[in-house]
Design a protein around this motif. Structure first.
Motif, PDB file in Angstrom:
ATOM      1  N   ASP A  22       0.874  -1.174   0.000  1.00 47.04           N
ATOM      2  CA  ASP A  22       0.000   0.000   0.000  1.00 47.04           C
ATOM      3  C   ASP A  22       0.903   1.214   0.000  1.00 47.04           C
ATOM      4  O   ASP A  22       1.540   1.528   1.011  1.00 47.04           O
ATOM      5  CB  ASP A  22      -0.894  -0.008   1.248  1.00 47.04           C
ATOM      6  N   ILE A  23       0.995   1.909  -1.143  1.00 48.09           N
ATOM      7  CA  ILE A  23       1.977   2.993  -1.265  1.00 48.09           C
ATOM      8  C   ILE A  23       1.513   4.310  -0.664  1.00 48.09           C
ATOM      9  O   ILE A  23       2.286   5.271  -0.645  1.00 48.09           O
ATOM     10  CB  ILE A  23       2.394   3.218  -2.730  1.00 48.09           C
ATOM     11  N   GLY A  24       0.266   4.354  -0.158  1.00 51.88           N
ATOM     12  CA  GLY A  24      -0.225   5.608   0.408  1.00 51.88           C
ATOM     13  C   GLY A  24      -1.175   5.385   1.555  1.00 51.88           C
ATOM     14  O   GLY A  24      -2.387   5.298   1.353  1.00 51.88           O
ATOM     15  N   ALA A  25      -0.643   5.301   2.777  1.00 53.99           N
ATOM     16  CA  ALA A  25      -1.476   5.090   3.967  1.00 53.99           C
ATOM     17  C   ALA A  25      -1.204   6.212   4.960  1.00 53.99           C
ATOM     18  O   ALA A  25      -0.070   6.378   5.422  1.00 53.99           O
ATOM     19  CB  ALA A  25      -1.172   3.737   4.604  1.00 53.99           C
ATOM     20  N   ASN A  26      -2.238   6.983   5.272  1.00 55.04           N
ATOM     21  CA  ASN A  26      -2.094   8.106   6.198  1.00 55.04           C
ATOM     22  C   ASN A  26      -2.340   7.629   7.635  1.00 55.04           C
ATOM     23  O   ASN A  26      -3.269   8.071   8.310  1.00 55.04           O
ATOM     24  CB  ASN A  26      -3.081   9.214   5.830  1.00 55.04           C
ATOM     25  N   LEU A  27      -1.472   6.745   8.114  1.00 58.44           N
ATOM     26  CA  LEU A  27      -1.693   6.160   9.433  1.00 58.44           C
ATOM     27  C   LEU A  27      -1.368   7.100  10.585  1.00 58.44           C
ATOM     28  O   LEU A  27      -1.609   6.759  11.736  1.00 58.44           O
ATOM     29  CB  LEU A  27      -0.891   4.869   9.578  1.00 58.44           C
ATOM     30  N   THR A  28      -0.848   8.289  10.273  1.00 60.30           N
ATOM     31  CA  THR A  28      -0.660   9.286  11.332  1.00 60.30           C
ATOM     32  C   THR A  28      -1.936  10.098  11.561  1.00 60.30           C
ATOM     33  O   THR A  28      -1.979  10.923  12.473  1.00 60.30           O
ATOM     34  CB  THR A  28       0.487  10.251  10.983  1.00 60.30           C
ATOM     35  N   HIS A  29      -2.963   9.853  10.768  1.00 56.72           N
ATOM     36  CA  HIS A  29      -4.238  10.550  10.936  1.00 56.72           C
ATOM     37  C   HIS A  29      -4.824  10.238  12.305  1.00 56.72           C
ATOM     38  O   HIS A  29      -4.709   9.115  12.813  1.00 56.72           O
ATOM     39  CB  HIS A  29      -5.208  10.125   9.833  1.00 56.72           C
ATOM     40  N   GLU A  30      -5.451  11.223  12.904  1.00 54.01           N
ATOM     41  CA  GLU A  30      -5.964  11.069  14.271  1.00 54.01           C
ATOM     42  C   GLU A  30      -6.970   9.939  14.407  1.00 54.01           C
ATOM     43  O   GLU A  30      -7.114   9.347  15.484  1.00 54.01           O
ATOM     44  CB  GLU A  30      -6.607  12.376  14.735  1.00 54.01           C
ATOM     45  N   SER A  31      -7.650   9.574  13.332  1.00 60.44           N
ATOM     46  CA  SER A  31      -8.647   8.510  13.412  1.00 60.44           C
ATOM     47  C   SER A  31      -8.026   7.143  13.700  1.00 60.44           C
ATOM     48  O   SER A  31      -8.729   6.209  14.091  1.00 60.44           O
ATOM     49  CB  SER A  31      -9.465   8.440  12.120  1.00 60.44           C
ATOM     50  N   PHE A  32      -6.698   7.017  13.514  1.00 66.30           N
ATOM     51  CA  PHE A  32      -6.033   5.754  13.793  1.00 66.30           C
ATOM     52  C   PHE A  32      -5.375   5.716  15.174  1.00 66.30           C
ATOM     53  O   PHE A  32      -4.761   4.706  15.534  1.00 66.30           O
ATOM     54  CB  PHE A  32      -4.965   5.475  12.727  1.00 66.30           C
ATOM     55  N   ALA A  33      -5.482   6.790  15.925  1.00 61.18           N
ATOM     56  CA  ALA A  33      -4.759   6.881  17.194  1.00 61.18           C
ATOM     57  C   ALA A  33      -5.170   5.796  18.183  1.00 61.18           C
ATOM     58  O   ALA A  33      -4.339   5.285  18.944  1.00 61.18           O
ATOM     59  CB  ALA A  33      -4.953   8.262  17.811  1.00 61.18           C
ATOM     60  N   ARG A  34      -6.427   5.418  18.177  1.00 61.75           N
ATOM     61  CA  ARG A  34      -6.934   4.491  19.184  1.00 61.75           C
ATOM     62  C   ARG A  34      -6.635   3.036  18.885  1.00 61.75           C
ATOM     63  O   ARG A  34      -6.518   2.215  19.803  1.00 61.75           O
ATOM     64  CB  ARG A  34      -8.454   4.650  19.331  1.00 61.75           C
ATOM     65  N   ASP A  35      -6.509   2.680  17.614  1.00 61.36           N
ATOM     66  CA  ASP A  35      -6.427   1.255  17.273  1.00 61.36           C
ATOM     67  C   ASP A  35      -5.404   0.964  16.181  1.00 61.36           C
ATOM     68  O   ASP A  35      -5.569   0.061  15.395  1.00 61.36           O
ATOM     69  CB  ASP A  35      -7.801   0.735  16.858  1.00 61.36           C
ATOM     70  N   ARG A  36      -4.319   1.741  16.156  1.00 62.30           N
ATOM     71  CA  ARG A  36      -3.347   1.587  15.073  1.00 62.30           C
ATOM     72  C   ARG A  36      -2.769   0.170  15.031  1.00 62.30           C
ATOM     73  O   ARG A  36      -2.560  -0.397  13.954  1.00 62.30           O
ATOM     74  CB  ARG A  36      -2.229   2.619  15.215  1.00 62.30           C
ATOM     75  N   GLU A  37      -2.507  -0.418  16.181  1.00 61.55           N
ATOM     76  CA  GLU A  37      -1.957  -1.782  16.202  1.00 61.55           C
ATOM     77  C   GLU A  37      -2.940  -2.775  15.591  1.00 61.55           C
ATOM     78  O   GLU A  37      -2.545  -3.677  14.846  1.00 61.55           O
ATOM     79  CB  GLU A  37      -1.605  -2.195  17.632  1.00 61.55           C
ATOM     80  N   ALA A  38      -4.217  -2.613  15.886  1.00 64.03           N
ATOM     81  CA  ALA A  38      -5.229  -3.496  15.312  1.00 64.03           C
ATOM     82  C   ALA A  38      -5.342  -3.286  13.815  1.00 64.03           C
ATOM     83  O   ALA A  38      -5.546  -4.243  13.046  1.00 64.03           O
ATOM     84  CB  ALA A  38      -6.581  -3.263  15.986  1.00 64.03           C
ATOM     85  N   VAL A  39      -5.200  -2.042  13.366  1.00 65.14           N
ATOM     86  CA  VAL A  39      -5.236  -1.738  11.928  1.00 65.14           C
ATOM     87  C   VAL A  39      -4.086  -2.448  11.215  1.00 65.14           C
ATOM     88  O   VAL A  39      -4.273  -3.051  10.147  1.00 65.14           O
ATOM     89  CB  VAL A  39      -5.174  -0.218  11.704  1.00 65.14           C
ATOM     90  N   ILE A  40      -2.902  -2.394  11.801  1.00 69.16           N
ATOM     91  CA  ILE A  40      -1.747  -3.071  11.224  1.00 69.16           C
ATOM     92  C   ILE A  40      -1.984  -4.576  11.193  1.00 69.16           C
ATOM     93  O   ILE A  40      -1.681  -5.260  10.200  1.00 69.16           O
ATOM     94  CB  ILE A  40      -0.472  -2.745  12.023  1.00 69.16           C
TER      95      ILE A  40
END
Length: 284
Positions: A22-40
């Protein structure tokens, strides 16, 4: 706030046939703050094994670099988006140059031109983009480009710099045929998103995707934005994430007349070559 800790519905859990980038993932966006590990973790389960985390300004580029240091298979870009071009100055230029020297940073950007919204004036955008073109040339890094309603001017500027920059990808391409072929004539790469899954505004892309050579095509979510509209189930909160990249893969493969496996192999190989990424271990 929507509860994004819930797992994806069963209908949205699709595993790509081979590892995806995935060449474009904005994982620093605030919407990922709570569950970034689960997203990964959900991305890994979907066989999306490599993520390029987009840095659109100094703050988010620094965050992307920090995440890339922590999370295997993640890398970062560092640039100033055209919306923030008015902030470009000597201090910011020096900060970006320092970030570009970090081993986790694999491209200069997201940078470019956006004459649709003009949050910064066209003159400010061109000044910031020109400076970042120079940084890419000096650092021998590829460019991660944003362009909207500015295809003609973008082509002019890139034509002037093309011999000096190693490579460039126009990410989230949404333009028309003439613009696409102008970019291809410059040997640029093209990033496609879930925009093609939108029957309201992405229909024209379906007729263009066959024109893009496999060696120039890459896939991206641009999450949390651009959630595909044709998903087989509703997603609570409507936040896009890397685990949904296989649905974009399938849509593009359909319109190119290819199998998802063939497209996955080609686009991932192209992305790894473009960003000079190591080969991942094949997952079963």
């Amino acid at each position: 706030m929507a509860d994004f800790d819930d797992v994806l519905p069963e209908a949205l859990r699709r595993r790509a046939p081979t590892p995806l980038v995935d060449i474009g993932a904005n994982l620093t966006h605030e919407s990922f703050a709570r569950d970034r590990e689960a997203v990964i973790a959900r991305a890994r389960a979907a066989n999306v094994t490599t993520l390029i985390l987009t840095g659109t300004d100094r703050e988010h580029a620094e965050q992307a670099v920090a995440l890339a240091r922590e999370i295997p298979g993640c890398y970062a870009t560092a640039g100033v988006h055209p919306h923030d071009a008015s902030r470009w100055n000597g201090e910011l230029a020096a900060a970006m140059a320092a970030l570009h020297a970090q081993p986790e940073v694999v491209a200069v950007g997201e940078c470019g031109l956006d004459f649709n919204r003009n949050f910064s004036t066209p003159a400010e955008q061109e000044r910031a983009f020109e400076a970042q073109l120079q940084q890419a040339a000096e650092g021998r890094l590829p460019l991660f480009i944003h362009e909207r309603d500015a295809g003609r001017r973008m082509t002019e500027m890139l034509t002037h710099w093309r011999d000096d920059i190693p490579q460039a990808v126009v990410h989230c391409f949404t333009g028309e045929r003439a613009t696409l072929h102008g970019y291809l004539d410059l040997d640029l790469h093209i990033g496609l998103t879930g925009w093609i899954c939108d029957e309201r505004r992405g229909h024209h892309l379906r007729e263009l995707v066959r024109d893009i050579p496999a060696s120039r095509l890459m896939l991206e979510t641009d999450c949390p934005y651009l959630l595909p509209r044709n998903l087989p189930a509703k997603l609570k909160g409507r936040r896009h994430e890397p685990a949904l990249l296989p649905f974009i893969l399938d849509e593009i493969a359909h319109w190119r007349g290819e199998t998802p496996r063939a497209l996955a192999e080609a686009t991932s190989a192209t992305a790894r070559a473009f960003f000079a990424l190591p080969q991942p271990e094949e997952e079963s």
